[in-house]
Design an enzyme around this catalytic site. Structure first.
Site, short mmCIF file in Angstrom:
data_model
loop_
_atom_site.label_atom_id
_atom_site.label_comp_id
_atom_site.label_asym_id
_atom_site.label_seq_id
_atom_site.Cartn_x
_atom_site.Cartn_y
_atom_site.Cartn_z
N CYS A 210 47.74 -35.02 -2.99
CA CYS A 210 49.15 -34.93 -3.41
C CYS A 210 49.26 -34.17 -4.73
O CYS A 210 50.15 -33.35 -4.90
CB CYS A 210 49.77 -36.32 -3.56
SG CYS A 210 50.67 -36.84 -2.08
N CYS B 136 24.30 -61.99 -1.01
CA CYS B 136 25.22 -62.74 -1.87
C CYS B 136 26.50 -63.15 -1.14
O CYS B 136 26.99 -64.25 -1.30
CB CYS B 136 25.61 -61.92 -3.10
SG CYS B 136 24.25 -61.63 -4.24
#
Lengths: 259, 106, 143
Positions: free
Chosen positions: A220, A77
């Site tokens: 984090c 594609c």
């Protein structure tokens, strides 16, 4: 000339995104690269020695590999990724026109895999998904981050911004405490970076493997001892959009090398 | 699993060339635990071999002390054109191979 | 190494372990030399003085020696005095190496001495040693 001035005035009234307050001015943006030791800088810049490039190689093979009931490859594609994917990662996360959902690059790859290739989706953080997302992002290496936060993206941006400034976890810190107010200073032996997203997926020595930005955000959350949201949570995409806007102009480094 | 070799495409006879190799491998130490606390079995590359035209140029016995995705750089004397064959084996018995050609002149 | 083990060493204290000095790795070195004389000559070990992370520390070893059939470096051994496995690796070279020189990336479980030992074709051993400070991340990472 007058028309131009009027146009400019009109833009100011409309308060477009780029007039949004930046804690770190664009001229002061520093990639995480700037906070690395010379050894790690060298590792990132050396395309042979940078382990992250192994995933890029794998991604190139996957790009051309037929998959799923549709028996289609990404290339069937999208053609040659070097042309079709150039600059794409710089504009992510992006709102999906049909669903209105904010898509990270990983989410978009998974969507194509299920809807177009009719294949079983890759698991989050799997080698194949990391390889493909690293390969796609690699096509934008050196290009400036330029996420669009207008229109349908606006509410996601606002949510991401709110998340950035919301205290969380047992340490009761928000992102800005470290990455806006204290970057460049040391936390024991470590220099705090600005928390920029431009090198992901990146090879982190801590992980000893390639990982997504989402995984880095989880790290984090774990660091401030907050609840770690599951992979694919919309909050990560919102925050990633805020981070992309915050990093506007920084070059994509994928695959980066980080501590 | 993938690997790569970097050598110059051409060299002069008697020249010393640099060989660089990078192998994708987790080099699991055996000292880590998964999320449920179960130990993760050791799986490291235990041996790396580089042959040139069938002759051993470099061999390494490696342990968990070598970083994940092993990287190696060493030297080789270029005497004749040929093929460098890199091969390795890990604790699970999985083997890998990669090749690179060198053209020697003079 | 799973960071969970280092929760208490996490954000606000650099692990005391990382600072502790281990003694010279006599057993690890003995396993290579079998007690032969080992002088700090001819070998050059280049390694950073501080590593931000012990998971991939770059190093380079070079040995000043001819590389002829009669006189060459047979092997270069890397020994850690702090890792759970003291022998990091042995690299076997020969006259076809041209030059006794190699680079790699090693794992180091904390600050320590790394010793590079050259084993020569005449059976002699030479070494160089370098001390490295391995720092831990300030943040816990359970991602």
């Amino acid at each position: 000339m007058k028309a131009l001035l009027l146009l400019a005035a009109g833009m100011l009234v409309a308060a477009p995104a780029w007039t949004q307050n930046r804690v770190i001015p664009q001229a002061g943006l520093k990639s995480g690269f700037e906070f690395l030791s010379p050894d790690l800088k060298k590792m990132q810049l050396d395309d042979f020695a940078n382990p992250g490039t192994l995933w890029v190689d794998r991604g190139e093979k996957l790009w051309r590999a037929e998959a799923g009931a549709a028996k289609k490859s990404c290339a069937d594609c999208h053609g040659d990724a070097r042309a079709s994917m150039k600059g794409v990662a710089a504009r992510y996360p992006q709102v999906d026109r049909h669903s209105g959902d904010l898509m990270t690059l990983e989410a978009r790859i998974l969507q194509s895999r299920v809807e177009r290739q009719k294949a079983v989706p890759f698991a989050r953080e799997s080698e194949d998904l990391l390889a493909l997302s690293a390969y796609v992002a690699y096509q934008s290496r050196g290009m400036a981050m330029e996420a669009d936060i207008e229109g349908a993206a606006r509410k996601h941006f606002d949510a991401g911004e709110a998340m950035f400034f919301r205290r969380r976890g047992q340490l009761n810190l928000n992102c800005a405490h470290c990455h806006d107010a204290n970057w460049g200073r040391t936390l024991y032996a470590e220099r705090i970076s600005q928390g920029q997203p431009n090198a992901y997926p990146a090879y982190r020595l801590e992980w000893q493997t390639l990982g997504s930005l989402e995984r880095r955000l989880r790290a984090c959350l774990s660091g401030v001892r907050a609840e770690i949201l599951p992979f694919g949570s919309p909050e990560y995409a919102d925050l990633a959009l805020y981070l992309s806007w915050r990093a506007k102009g920084l070059p994509i480094e994928t695959p980066g090398v980080r501590r | 699993m993938s690997a790569r070799i970097q050598i110059p495409a051409e060299a002069k006879r008697g020249e010393i060339i640099e060989v660089r190799i990078l192998i994708q491998h987790v080099m699991e130490t055996g000292y880590r635990f998964d999320d449920r606390g179960t130990p993760i079995a050791r799986n490291v590359i235990t041996s790396i071999l580089c042959n040139y035209n069938g002759r051993e140029v470099m061999r390494a016995d490696t342990s968990s002390g070598i970083a994940a995705n092993p990287y190696l750089q060493f030297c080789m004397l270029a005497e004749a054109s040929g093929e460098l064959v890199l091969s390795w084996v890990d604790d699970e018995g999985v083997r890998g191979t990669e090749r690179a050609s060198l053209s020697v002149s003079g | 190494m799973k960071r969970r083990n280092f929760v208490f060493a996490g954000l606000f204290s650099l692990s005391a372990l990382a600072r502790a000095q281990a003694p010279v790795a006599d057993p690890g070195i003995f396993a290579v030399t079998k007690g032969a004389r080992l002088a700090r000559e001819r070998v050059k070990l280049e390694m950073p003085v501080i590593a931000e992370n012990g998971n991939a520390v770059p190093l380079k070893v070079s040995v000043s020696s001819p590389m002829t059939a009669a006189d060459h470096v047979k092997a270069i051994h890397l020994v850690s005095d702090r890792n759970p496995v003291s022998k990091i690796a042995s690299f076997y070279l020969g006259p076809y190496s041209g030059r006794a020189e190699l680079s790699t990336r090693v794992r180091l479980a904390g600050s320590q001495n790394v010793t590079a030992i050259a084993e020569m074709s005449d059976g002699s051993f030479w070494m160089d040693r370098s001390h490295i400070q391995v720092t831990l991340s300030a943040c816990v990472d359970d991602s």
